[in-house]
Each structure stands twice: as C-alpha cells, then as structure tokens.
Design a protein around this motif. Structure first.
Motif, PDB file in Angstrom:
ATOM      1  N   ARG A 182       0.936  -1.203   0.045  1.00  0.00           N
ATOM      2  CA  ARG A 182       0.052   0.076   0.105  1.00  0.00           C
ATOM      3  C   ARG A 182       0.756   1.270  -0.004  1.00  0.00           C
ATOM      4  N   LEU A 183       1.751   1.278   0.742  1.00  0.00           N
ATOM      5  CA  LEU A 183       2.984   2.523   0.932  1.00  0.00           C
ATOM      6  C   LEU A 183       3.743   2.669  -0.553  1.00  0.00           C
ATOM      7  N   ALA A 184       3.959   1.389  -1.311  1.00  0.00           N
ATOM      8  CA  ALA A 184       4.585   1.431  -2.187  1.00  0.00           C
ATOM      9  C   ALA A 184       4.052   2.020  -3.479  1.00  0.00           C
ATOM     10  N   VAL A 185       2.519   2.341  -3.377  1.00  0.00           N
ATOM     11  CA  VAL A 185       1.953   3.033  -4.568  1.00  0.00           C
ATOM     12  C   VAL A 185       1.899   4.431  -4.466  1.00  0.00           C
ATOM     13  N   LEU A 186       2.580   4.844  -3.362  1.00  0.00           N
ATOM     14  CA  LEU A 186       2.637   6.574  -3.016  1.00  0.00           C
ATOM     15  C   LEU A 186       4.175   6.906  -3.693  1.00  0.00           C
ATOM     16  N   PRO A 187       4.021   8.009  -4.802  1.00  0.00           N
ATOM     17  CA  PRO A 187       5.113   8.541  -5.115  1.00  0.00           C
ATOM     18  C   PRO A 187       6.339   8.917  -3.943  1.00  0.00           C
ATOM     19  N   GLU A 188       5.728   9.526  -3.181  1.00  0.00           N
ATOM     20  CA  GLU A 188       6.481  10.186  -2.031  1.00  0.00           C
ATOM     21  C   GLU A 188       7.539   8.879  -1.500  1.00  0.00           C
ATOM     22  N   ALA A 189       6.889   7.857  -1.230  1.00  0.00           N
ATOM     23  CA  ALA A 189       7.765   6.773  -0.752  1.00  0.00           C
ATOM     24  C   ALA A 189       8.718   6.374  -1.590  1.00  0.00           C
ATOM     25  N   ARG A 190       8.285   6.067  -2.827  1.00  0.00           N
ATOM     26  CA  ARG A 190       9.192   5.441  -4.027  1.00  0.00           C
ATOM     27  C   ARG A 190      10.363   6.475  -4.263  1.00  0.00           C
ATOM     28  N   GLU A 191       9.984   7.768  -4.176  1.00  0.00           N
ATOM     29  CA  GLU A 191      11.255   8.838  -4.324  1.00  0.00           C
ATOM     30  C   GLU A 191      12.156   8.651  -3.011  1.00  0.00           C
ATOM     31  N   VAL A 192      11.793   8.692  -2.052  1.00  0.00           N
ATOM     32  CA  VAL A 192      12.588   8.559  -0.688  1.00  0.00           C
ATOM     33  C   VAL A 192      13.433   7.360  -0.963  1.00  0.00           C
ATOM     34  N   LEU A 193      12.754   6.231  -1.257  1.00  0.00           N
ATOM     35  CA  LEU A 193      13.535   4.792  -1.243  1.00  0.00           C
ATOM     36  C   LEU A 193      14.224   4.706  -2.500  1.00  0.00           C
TER      37      LEU A 193
END
Ligand code: DC
Length: 223
Positions: free
Chosen positions: A100-111
C-alpha cells in the motif's frame, strides 16, 4: 563515481527471490540489498505513527529513516537508523502494508534515493520489484523470477511456518493475488521485467536449479 557491479533480481511475492538473491550474493561475495524489507520497515513506521500522512508530510516523515548494509551474501544485514531490520517485518500484514505504501510516489522517491545511494557504495545483488526497470536500469545483469500463483502461495506459507506464523493457504493465495494486483498495476514503477532481463519461471524448479540458471546467466559456474 566508481561503477559498481549490480545484479538485479525482481519478481512477485513468494517466487523465491530472497533465497536466491542471498545465495547468489554469497557466491559472488557481494552485498545483498532487500528493498522489500525497506518498504516493509517504512510501512510499519508509518502505521505506528498513526496519522495518515500524504505529500510533503509523508516525505518529511520518511526522510528521517536512514538505511545501511553490513556484511556480504547470506550474512548481510540491513540496518535502519542503526538497528538491524529483522523478522518483525516479515509478516504477511507487513507485506500488504508495504504494497500500500509502495503505490505512493513520495515513498518511492525517498527509497529510490536510499537504494541508489547504497548502489553507489558497494557491489550488490539488489532484490525487489523495480530494481532492473527503475532503480538500476544500467545494472550489469538482470533476472526476473516468476512462478504460478498457487506455487508462490505454498512457498510463502512454508516460509511463514518456519517463522512460527501459520496461515490458511486459500486466504494467503488471495492476499498474494491482491498484492500482485497492487504491485503490477501501480502507476509508478509497476512490477514488470526489464526488456533486457532474463526471465526464469521457477514453478517446477528446485532452488539449486534456479541458482544454476542464475549463475549461467551471469556467466559463472555454480559451486
Ligand atoms: O519483496 P517483499 O514481499 O518484501 O515486498 C513487500 C512489498 O513492498 C511489495 O508487495 C511491494 C513493495 N516493494 C516495491 O514496491 N518495490 C520494491 N523494490 C520492493 C518491494
């Protein structure tokens, strides 16, 4: 910048990525990066925080977590803010929260930044969903593992049982299907093989057989 050797191993849940990625990293004597564990760690931290975070607030929150690798091969450990990430992130609930977190662009950018930083410091086997497509598109070698859904559910159930977590196989197959849908259909960095990846269907192969195929792909002899 020194060009490091990176082998990417991507694929859906329960396909045997972690087992093979650890073993391959061990055989090559390089570090092993489990990016699913990074998503799981951050997803649990977001849940623990309680508040629903979006946009800049989510980015600011996630920026507080630093990741590092220690050791090589099967002995490699992922550290988050100096603490070893362990089995506490390995439940199927944590996997769903991570998806669920992995669909959020902010999370993908940080990681993405964290993962590339690690890729700049060491030779790696990097395991995940988008290693070959989005994070390390110029990796030396790329593998995509796949398997039939029921086989994946059975393998996952066995892994969870080893950790003392007993689950209903039909329920687990349904959760894996949901997670596959989220991973394959998200807008940013969806799960799919890179055009230059070698695809291996592991459904009817033993771990040794898949390992031999990976070593063959990268031009090494399995010991
Ligand atoms: O590989 P895993 O089961 O530990 O991954 C948990 C979830 O994290 C997965 O369902 C989707 C997300 N993930 C991702 O989006 N990109 C990655 N590179 C690794 C994991």
């Amino acid at each position: 910048m020194i060009a490091h050797f990176i082998l990417t191993i991507d694929g859906p849940a329960g396909v045997g990525k972690s087992t093979l990625a650890k073993r391959t990293a061990g055989a090559l004597g390089v570090a092993y990066l489990d990016t699913g564990a990074m998503f799981r760690t951050l997803a649990l931290a977001v849940e623990k925080n309680g508040k629903e975070l979006r946009g800049h607030a989510l980015t600011d929150f996630l920026q507080k977590f630093a990741f590092a690798l220690e050791g090589v091969g099967a002995g490699a450990r992922l550290l988050c803010n100096g603490r070893v990430v362990g089995d506490e992130v390995r439940s199927e609930e944590a996997g769903m929260a991570a998806a669920r977190l992995a669909v959020l662009p902010e999370a993908r950018e940080v990681l993405k930044d964290r993962q590339r930083d690690i890729g700049e410091t060491a030779d790696l086997v990097a395991e995940g969903r988008d290693m070959g497509t989005a994070i390390f598109p110029s990796a030396a070698r790329k593998i995509f593992l796949d398997a039939r859904p029921l086989v994946r559910a059975e393998r996952r159930a066995m892994q969870l049982a080893v950790m003392g977590q007993h689950v209903d196989i039909v329920d687990l197959a349904e959760r894996i299907r949901e997670r596959d849908d989220m991973d394959r259909n998200r807008v940013i960095a969806p799960l799919r093989p890179a055009p230059d990846a070698t695809i291996i269907d592991t459904s009817d192969l033993s771990v040794d057989e898949v390992f031999a195929k990976i070593m063959e792909t990268i031009g090494r002899r399995p010991e």
